[in-house]
Design an enzyme around this catalytic site. Structure first.
Site, PDB file in Angstrom:
ATOM      1  N   LYS A 173      45.888  34.770  40.567  1.00  0.00           N
ATOM      2  CA  LYS A 173      45.830  34.511  41.624  1.00  0.00           C
ATOM      3  C   LYS A 173      45.417  33.792  41.966  1.00  0.00           C
ATOM      4  O   LYS A 173      44.047  33.847  41.939  1.00  0.00           O
ATOM      5  CB  LYS A 173      45.847  36.009  43.133  1.00  0.00           C
ATOM      6  CG  LYS A 173      46.995  37.272  42.132  1.00  0.00           C
ATOM      7  CD  LYS A 173      47.020  38.477  43.368  1.00  0.00           C
ATOM      8  CE  LYS A 173      45.763  38.698  42.553  1.00  0.00           C
ATOM      9  NZ  LYS A 173      45.304  40.279  43.058  1.00  0.00           N
ATOM     10  N   THR A 204      41.575  39.915  55.254  1.00  0.00           N
ATOM     11  CA  THR A 204      42.406  40.216  53.667  1.00  0.00           C
ATOM     12  C   THR A 204      42.039  40.835  53.081  1.00  0.00           C
ATOM     13  O   THR A 204      42.086  41.652  51.818  1.00  0.00           O
ATOM     14  CB  THR A 204      41.515  39.206  52.251  1.00  0.00           C
ATOM     15  OG1 THR A 204      40.832  38.660  52.265  1.00  0.00           O
ATOM     16  CG2 THR A 204      42.060  37.454  53.456  1.00  0.00           C
ATOM     17  N   GLY A 206      42.804  44.207  50.932  1.00  0.00           N
ATOM     18  CA  GLY A 206      44.280  45.020  50.482  1.00  0.00           C
ATOM     19  C   GLY A 206      45.284  43.764  50.324  1.00  0.00           C
ATOM     20  O   GLY A 206      46.156  44.396  49.874  1.00  0.00           O
ATOM     21  N   THR A 207      44.994  42.741  49.817  1.00  0.00           N
ATOM     22  CA  THR A 207      45.709  41.055  50.000  1.00  0.00           C
ATOM     23  C   THR A 207      46.471  42.004  48.739  1.00  0.00           C
ATOM     24  O   THR A 207      48.253  41.646  47.797  1.00  0.00           O
ATOM     25  CB  THR A 207      45.094  39.996  50.212  1.00  0.00           C
ATOM     26  OG1 THR A 207      44.100  39.640  49.439  1.00  0.00           O
ATOM     27  CG2 THR A 207      45.265  40.150  51.473  1.00  0.00           C
ATOM     28  N   GLY A 208      44.802  41.908  47.275  1.00  0.00           N
ATOM     29  CA  GLY A 208      46.473  42.347  45.632  1.00  0.00           C
ATOM     30  C   GLY A 208      46.754  43.653  46.021  1.00  0.00           C
ATOM     31  O   GLY A 208      48.077  43.673  44.995  1.00  0.00           O
ATOM     32  N   CYS A 209      46.625  45.026  46.249  1.00  0.00           N
ATOM     33  CA  CYS A 209      47.004  45.812  46.540  1.00  0.00           C
ATOM     34  C   CYS A 209      48.477  45.423  47.156  1.00  0.00           C
ATOM     35  O   CYS A 209      49.947  46.233  47.004  1.00  0.00           O
ATOM     36  CB  CYS A 209      46.315  47.314  47.306  1.00  0.00           C
ATOM     37  SG  CYS A 209      44.931  47.745  46.805  1.00  0.00           S
TER      38      CYS A 209
END
Length: 259
Positions: A173, A204, A206-209
């Site tokens: 990412k 942002t 928790g964007t990865g989760c």
């Protein structure tokens, strides 16, 4: 109804971890289940405590899920100890789990460390070879590849290094530090760029989760990996564009913006 399992930590503020995963899976049309690896005391400003479950109890949770409602996809998030990685790897092989997405959560959005020593190497050895795709961000990509990432060509070198050494597809990412939300997929020896529009939202958490769970949801529904990634990026862009603003730090996304 297709089903998905998240194996991850709990976020008491609801923005990341299994709470974000469950919200994402539900709003992407699959039935969500969870096996909790750790309790965290955290909010939008940081992590103040981590309490791991025992390996035996994690194994019991996985058995409860796989022997009753077999998941069509599995997302793995925060796993903060080597013993838990070993249990997850052994049990997923035992149950022959499919469509595994690994988000190698090593550092929280707030900058807080979420994994103990030895975790990255053990993830590479035991979890990544099971994965259909892994979804590191730039700092995680640097840890996993040993390459300093400062450009798009660095992203390609790092993704190839991780993918070739671990035998899995890699979605690296980009984030705003390298480009405007452009992500790189290294899959079957080829590179595919997924372009995104930059959304000027500081919240942002928790964007990865959320992205990894949305990808797992797409795979559970039978989408190809590139299509699942495209759908997941569209979903996360909408959740960011909703401009929800909660908390005193980097706030959560609006997972329910479609409802």
């Amino acid at each position: 109804m297709k089903t998905a399992l998240t194996i991850a930590g709990s976020d008491s503020s609801g923005g990341a971890g299994i709470q974000a995963d469950i919200k994402t899976m539900i709003t992407n049309g699959v039935y969500a289940m969870s096996a909790i690896t750790a309790l965290t005391a955290q909010n939008t400003t940081g992590v103040s405590g981590i309490f791991d479950v025992t390996p035996e109890f994690l194994a019991a949770q996985l058995a409860a899920v796989f022997t009753d409602i077999f998941p069509d996809a599995v997302k793995i998030g925060m796993v903060s100890s080597p013993a838990l990685i070993e249990v997850i790897s052994e049990r997923l092989r035992f149950y022959q789990a499919k469509h595994i997405v690994v988000d190698p959560v090593l550092v929280a959005t707030s900058g807080s460390a979420l994994a103990s020593g030895g975790v990255p190497d053990l993830m590479k050895k035991l979890l990544f070879p099971l994965a259909e795709v892994i979804t590191p961000n730039i700092p995680e990509g640097e840890v996993l590849s040993g390459i300093k990432i400062q450009s798009e060509s660095d992203m390609e070198r790092a993704a190839k290094e991780i993918g070739d050494s671990c035998g899995c597809a890699v979605l690296l990412k980009g984030g705003h530090s390298i480009n405007d939300a452009n992500d790189l997929l290294y899959h079957n020896g080829t590179f595919t760029w997924f372009t995104g529009k930059r959304i000027d939202n500081p919240n942002t958490h928790g964007t990865g989760c959320t992205l990894s769970s949305a990808i797992a949801s797409g795979l559970a529904k039978g989408l190809s990996l590139p299509d699942a990634i495209s759908a997941a990026k569209e979903y996360i862009s909408g959740a960011l564009a909703s401009m929800m603003d909660l908390g005193h730090g980097s706030g959560p996304l609006n997972h329910a913006y479609r409802i």
